[in-house]
Design a protein around this motif. Sequence first.
Motif, PDB file in Angstrom:
ATOM      1  N   TYR A 229       0.811  -1.329  -0.031  1.00 37.88           N
ATOM      2  CA  TYR A 229      -0.132   0.000   0.196  1.00 37.88           C
ATOM      3  C   TYR A 229       0.814   1.196   0.052  1.00 37.88           C
ATOM      4  O   TYR A 229       0.484   2.353   0.488  1.00 37.88           O
ATOM      5  N   ASP A 230       2.115   1.168  -0.475  1.00 36.00           N
ATOM      6  CA  ASP A 230       3.024   2.322  -0.738  1.00 36.00           C
ATOM      7  C   ASP A 230       3.347   3.084   0.869  1.00 36.00           C
ATOM      8  O   ASP A 230       3.368   2.461   1.843  1.00 36.00           O
ATOM      9  N   ASN A 231       3.382   4.402   0.483  1.00 33.97           N
ATOM     10  CA  ASN A 231       3.734   5.177   1.783  1.00 33.97           C
ATOM     11  C   ASN A 231       2.539   5.855   2.225  1.00 33.97           C
ATOM     12  O   ASN A 231       1.837   6.417   1.555  1.00 33.97           O
ATOM     13  N   VAL A 232       2.437   6.293   3.544  1.00 34.64           N
ATOM     14  CA  VAL A 232       1.631   7.272   4.259  1.00 34.64           C
ATOM     15  C   VAL A 232       2.315   8.210   5.071  1.00 34.64           C
ATOM     16  O   VAL A 232       3.419   7.839   5.774  1.00 34.64           O
ATOM     17  N   THR A 233       2.182   9.556   4.470  1.00 34.69           N
ATOM     18  CA  THR A 233       2.814  10.557   5.354  1.00 34.69           C
ATOM     19  C   THR A 233       1.948  11.423   6.208  1.00 34.69           C
ATOM     20  O   THR A 233       0.932  12.084   5.652  1.00 34.69           O
ATOM     21  N   ILE A 234       2.176  11.478   7.623  1.00 34.90           N
ATOM     22  CA  ILE A 234       1.243  12.129   8.481  1.00 34.90           C
ATOM     23  C   ILE A 234       2.168  12.922   9.318  1.00 34.90           C
ATOM     24  O   ILE A 234       3.051  12.673   9.780  1.00 34.90           O
ATOM     25  N   ALA A 235       1.669  14.196   9.924  1.00 39.27           N
ATOM     26  CA  ALA A 235       2.164  14.912  11.001  1.00 39.27           C
ATOM     27  C   ALA A 235       1.951  14.186  12.346  1.00 39.27           C
ATOM     28  O   ALA A 235       1.084  13.505  12.610  1.00 39.27           O
ATOM     29  N   GLU A 236       3.091  14.644  13.047  1.00 39.33           N
ATOM     30  CA  GLU A 236       3.232  13.990  14.298  1.00 39.33           C
ATOM     31  C   GLU A 236       1.976  14.304  15.417  1.00 39.33           C
ATOM     32  O   GLU A 236       1.606  13.725  16.510  1.00 39.33           O
TER      33      GLU A 236
ATOM     34  N   GLY B  26       6.531  -4.408  12.970  1.00 44.34           N
ATOM     35  CA  GLY B  26       6.785  -3.094  12.706  1.00 44.34           C
ATOM     36  C   GLY B  26       5.972  -1.940  13.902  1.00 44.34           C
ATOM     37  O   GLY B  26       6.343  -0.712  13.466  1.00 44.34           O
ATOM     38  N   ASP B  27       5.417  -2.458  14.828  1.00 42.47           N
ATOM     39  CA  ASP B  27       4.648  -1.592  15.552  1.00 42.47           C
ATOM     40  C   ASP B  27       4.870  -2.138  17.091  1.00 42.47           C
ATOM     41  O   ASP B  27       4.099  -2.747  17.719  1.00 42.47           O
ATOM     42  N   PRO B  28       6.160  -2.036  17.592  1.00 38.13           N
ATOM     43  CA  PRO B  28       6.133  -2.632  19.038  1.00 38.13           C
ATOM     44  C   PRO B  28       5.294  -2.039  20.293  1.00 38.13           C
ATOM     45  O   PRO B  28       5.134  -2.774  21.057  1.00 38.13           O
ATOM     46  N   ASN B  29       5.098  -0.964  20.043  1.00 40.62           N
ATOM     47  CA  ASN B  29       4.419   0.157  21.201  1.00 40.62           C
ATOM     48  C   ASN B  29       2.859   0.111  20.828  1.00 40.62           C
ATOM     49  O   ASN B  29       2.033   0.692  21.559  1.00 40.62           O
ATOM     50  N   ASN B  30       2.262  -0.741  19.806  1.00 43.84           N
ATOM     51  CA  ASN B  30       0.898  -0.693  19.479  1.00 43.84           C
ATOM     52  C   ASN B  30       0.248   0.584  19.301  1.00 43.84           C
ATOM     53  O   ASN B  30      -0.627   1.110  19.842  1.00 43.84           O
ATOM     54  N   THR B  31       1.292   1.551  18.354  1.00 48.15           N
ATOM     55  CA  THR B  31       0.813   2.772  18.049  1.00 48.15           C
ATOM     56  C   THR B  31      -0.360   2.877  16.894  1.00 48.15           C
ATOM     57  O   THR B  31      -1.185   3.900  17.030  1.00 48.15           O
ATOM     58  N   PHE B  32      -0.583   1.777  16.151  1.00 49.63           N
ATOM     59  CA  PHE B  32      -1.731   1.725  15.513  1.00 49.63           C
ATOM     60  C   PHE B  32      -2.540   0.469  15.781  1.00 49.63           C
ATOM     61  O   PHE B  32      -2.424  -0.608  16.394  1.00 49.63           O
TER      62      PHE B  32
ATOM     63  N   VAL C 212       9.618   6.891  11.235  1.00 51.00           N
ATOM     64  CA  VAL C 212       9.370   5.711  10.237  1.00 51.00           C
ATOM     65  C   VAL C 212       8.660   4.474  10.850  1.00 51.00           C
ATOM     66  O   VAL C 212       9.553   4.191  11.640  1.00 51.00           O
ATOM     67  N   TYR C 213       7.623   4.215  10.307  1.00 47.97           N
ATOM     68  CA  TYR C 213       7.010   3.004  10.640  1.00 47.97           C
ATOM     69  C   TYR C 213       7.219   2.005   9.465  1.00 47.97           C
ATOM     70  O   TYR C 213       6.371   2.550   8.448  1.00 47.97           O
ATOM     71  N   THR C 214       7.416   0.629   9.246  1.00 49.11           N
ATOM     72  CA  THR C 214       7.167  -0.185   8.262  1.00 49.11           C
ATOM     73  C   THR C 214       6.302  -1.143   8.956  1.00 49.11           C
ATOM     74  O   THR C 214       6.907  -2.064   9.744  1.00 49.11           O
ATOM     75  N   LEU C 215       5.110  -1.313   8.400  1.00 50.85           N
ATOM     76  CA  LEU C 215       4.167  -2.140   9.057  1.00 50.85           C
ATOM     77  C   LEU C 215       3.850  -3.117   7.902  1.00 50.85           C
ATOM     78  O   LEU C 215       3.569  -3.117   6.979  1.00 50.85           O
ATOM     79  N   VAL C 216       3.592  -4.390   8.536  1.00 48.35           N
ATOM     80  CA  VAL C 216       3.182  -5.661   7.766  1.00 48.35           C
ATOM     81  C   VAL C 216       1.970  -6.035   8.567  1.00 48.35           C
ATOM     82  O   VAL C 216       1.697  -6.263   9.780  1.00 48.35           O
TER      83      VAL C 216
ATOM     84  N   LEU D 163      -0.878 -11.414   3.580  1.00 47.06           N
ATOM     85  CA  LEU D 163      -0.088 -10.335   4.021  1.00 47.06           C
ATOM     86  C   LEU D 163       0.001  -9.157   3.162  1.00 47.06           C
ATOM     87  O   LEU D 163      -0.112  -9.391   1.861  1.00 47.06           O
ATOM     88  N   THR D 164       0.179  -7.967   3.681  1.00 41.90           N
ATOM     89  CA  THR D 164       0.505  -6.928   2.875  1.00 41.90           C
ATOM     90  C   THR D 164       1.260  -5.771   4.043  1.00 41.90           C
ATOM     91  O   THR D 164       1.457  -6.272   4.957  1.00 41.90           O
TER      92      THR D 164
END
Length: 833
Positions: free
Chosen positions: A453-460, A493-499, A525-529, A549-550
């Motif tokens: 799903y390519d890249n997603v850019t968001i402000a912090e 790619g998300d050890p702290n359950n940010t998503f 940067v997050y690389t999510l599987v 998987l994606t």
Amino acid sequence: MLKLCGLQFLLVIHSAMCFNMEDLLITGPLKDMNFTVPEEGGVRILYQFTSEPPAVSFRMSGEKDGIIHIVPSTGILYLNGSLDWETKPLHRLQVESLDVNGNVVKGPYAVTIHVEDINDNPPKFDQVSYTGVVRQNSRPGKPFMYVHATDRDNPATPHAQLTYSILHHFPNPYSEMLFQIDSATGAISPSRTGSYYLDPQKQDNFTLVVSVKDMAGMSTNAFSSSVDVIIIVKESLWKAPPTIHIQENSTEVHPVSISQVQSNEPDVIYGIFEKEKLPRLPFSISQDGVIYVTEPLDREEKDTYTFFVVTKDTHGELVDKPLQIHVIVEDINDNPPVCQQAVTVIEVQENEIGGSNIGTLIATDMDKENTLNSRLRFKIQSQIPEVPASNLFYIQQDTGILQLTGRSLNKLYASNYTLKVLVSDGAFQTICDVEVHVIDINDQIPIFEKSDYDNVTIAENVPVGTVILEIQAKDGDEPATGSSLIIYQVKEGDPNNTFIIDTDAETNRGFVKINKALDFETMPVYTLVINATNPEPLVPGVQYNASSLTWFRVFVTDVDEPPVFLKPVYKEEVSEGLAVNTLVMTVEAYDPEGDSVRYSLEGDVNKWLRINSTTGQVYTASRLDREQTEMYTVEVVVSELNNAAQKSRTSLILHLSDVNDNLPHLAMDSSAFFCYPVHGGEKTLIQATDADEQWFYSKFTFSLADEMNTRNNWEISKVNATHAYLSPKHSNFEEKVYKVPVILNDNGKPPLENKVYLKVSICTCSSEKSCFIEVEREHSWPTAGQAIGILVGVLLIIGAIVGGVFLHMKFKEKNEKSHHKDAKDSAELNRLT
């Protein structure tokens, strides 16, 4: 008839013949007389009647009984023996006087002799022995027999007043007697101990020795008798029947007798009262103690009843202890089986093997549990459709467990089956409906539409809960089942359950959301599987693979954020006695982007604090005062050095602890005074206080300063920790105001001392005992300023008067001209007319 003999007889005759009227002390003319003579008193002279001429002798008739006599020549009335009250308590006689010819001169007159009773007869029981019967558990104090004795003495005297008591008690196994007797009536009853312990199985007879005494038992010279009383103990008639069993829904004509009770006492009134409050109690009792059920009972409505049977006397008092009656309603098979659900739905996967338990049909019966009346049996009556066979299902006869007979189901033949199950309890039958839904097996895995799903850019600073991406996978299993529902999870790619990813159950679309606040400085940067799975397990031989998987990347962009304090609030307890420029605390903050920060204070209304703008160190800028403010709160502001608009705030709270820094002083609502002239003994109450914090209680000491002859004129005495009395020591005071120096000390650490001057007026008092001060009138000339003010005021008043007169004259003149003009016009009008 009693006769006198020997010397006694000669003495009586001698007295009667020889004594004349003057020699006797008890003499008198012939008249009606009454005498009282104690019985058993023996020979005695009662009286001598005197005669008057022409009477020369006396004659007596009546109830003499050979004992009462009169000497004809002398008129002496005497007894030649003892009278007996029990034989004759009253003797009536007539006495008359005669002349020489035997004719009656006077009379006859009535002479009555009352015999006075003495205690000369012992009491006697009216039976040689007594026998009585008492029932077990008889009410204490309730008589079951009586003993009776009589005494021949006068019943109107204590000689015949009898008292009963129990002398002996055989056997007597307890410390207290089992029986008691009424001392006045002779009524024998069980004692409280006897009512509890009497038991014919242990001892069925007792012997009491009962005593009776005359003289009300109060005299040591009283006569007494005793008798044996044999008491036989019999089993109590008053006992609860065994548990009563009544079959429900009886068709008998009601009321129906179900049991009977009997009191130990006759002529009691039977009654029933409830142990539990019911709308109605279907039981009654007759006055013979027969218990009835008044209507048919329903075990399913109520299976047991408990109530009490009581007995009362005619006064409404309880006679026996209440009996508790238990009734059990026995079940009959009068309720059909009931299906727990109108339709029992069972889901079966099409790959279930033969013999598998696929579900349970639940039915109930309101008849008594664990009896044949509530035993249920199950049987499949029909199966629709009957494909591929008519016997695909089997139900266990006693449990209702449904099983597959021998083959798996297949949705190609039918996706639903309807079963009619016959449920019976031996007397009734019920048909229960069962629907079997054949569900697809989970043999298809979810497959993502995109593997990247390519890249997603968001402000912090994007808020938590924001959807940052939508993803979609497809599943070929039956829709709206656990085999086709997709669950999305971040696998890597998300050890702290940010998503977090939510799924739309209808479309299986996934929504990736922010679960925790982003921070560019921590993780840019997050690389999510992402993996997609089903809640239903896959069938054997099928496994998830790369198609489920994606992945995509999330780039977090930096946002200029305000500085952050290390603590949400800063609190400190400090002494109000801190010196100026003392370090109080240090506040710390940082800028997430690493810029330098500076600090400042706001809300420091007392100007007590200052802060180092670079280090955040807070110092005292002036003296602190707890008495002014105990909790002092200011705001600390931190801002970026290069961008002052980026700032944060927090509270700094100081709790000021007390220092003894306030002098004690007098707390007086009004000045003290004494009425003139002073007489001595007067005193006035004074009070001390100070503004410092009192940890436990205020405590002050009072004394007089040694100046101006103070201690010779005044004295001070303590009342309590905060009050004292001031008193004049003599009466030689002038009528004026005195200033009395008083020294006050507090209990602080260190203690403080203060000398104050208390104004004390010696003054003339009013009738209400209050100080009366006469105001003197002063005579003086006004000052220059006052004189000028008075002059200006007078001129203004004169000017106002003159102005008013002028205006009045002008107004009058105008009115006169107008009047003349009106008159002239009127005359002209009249002329023309």
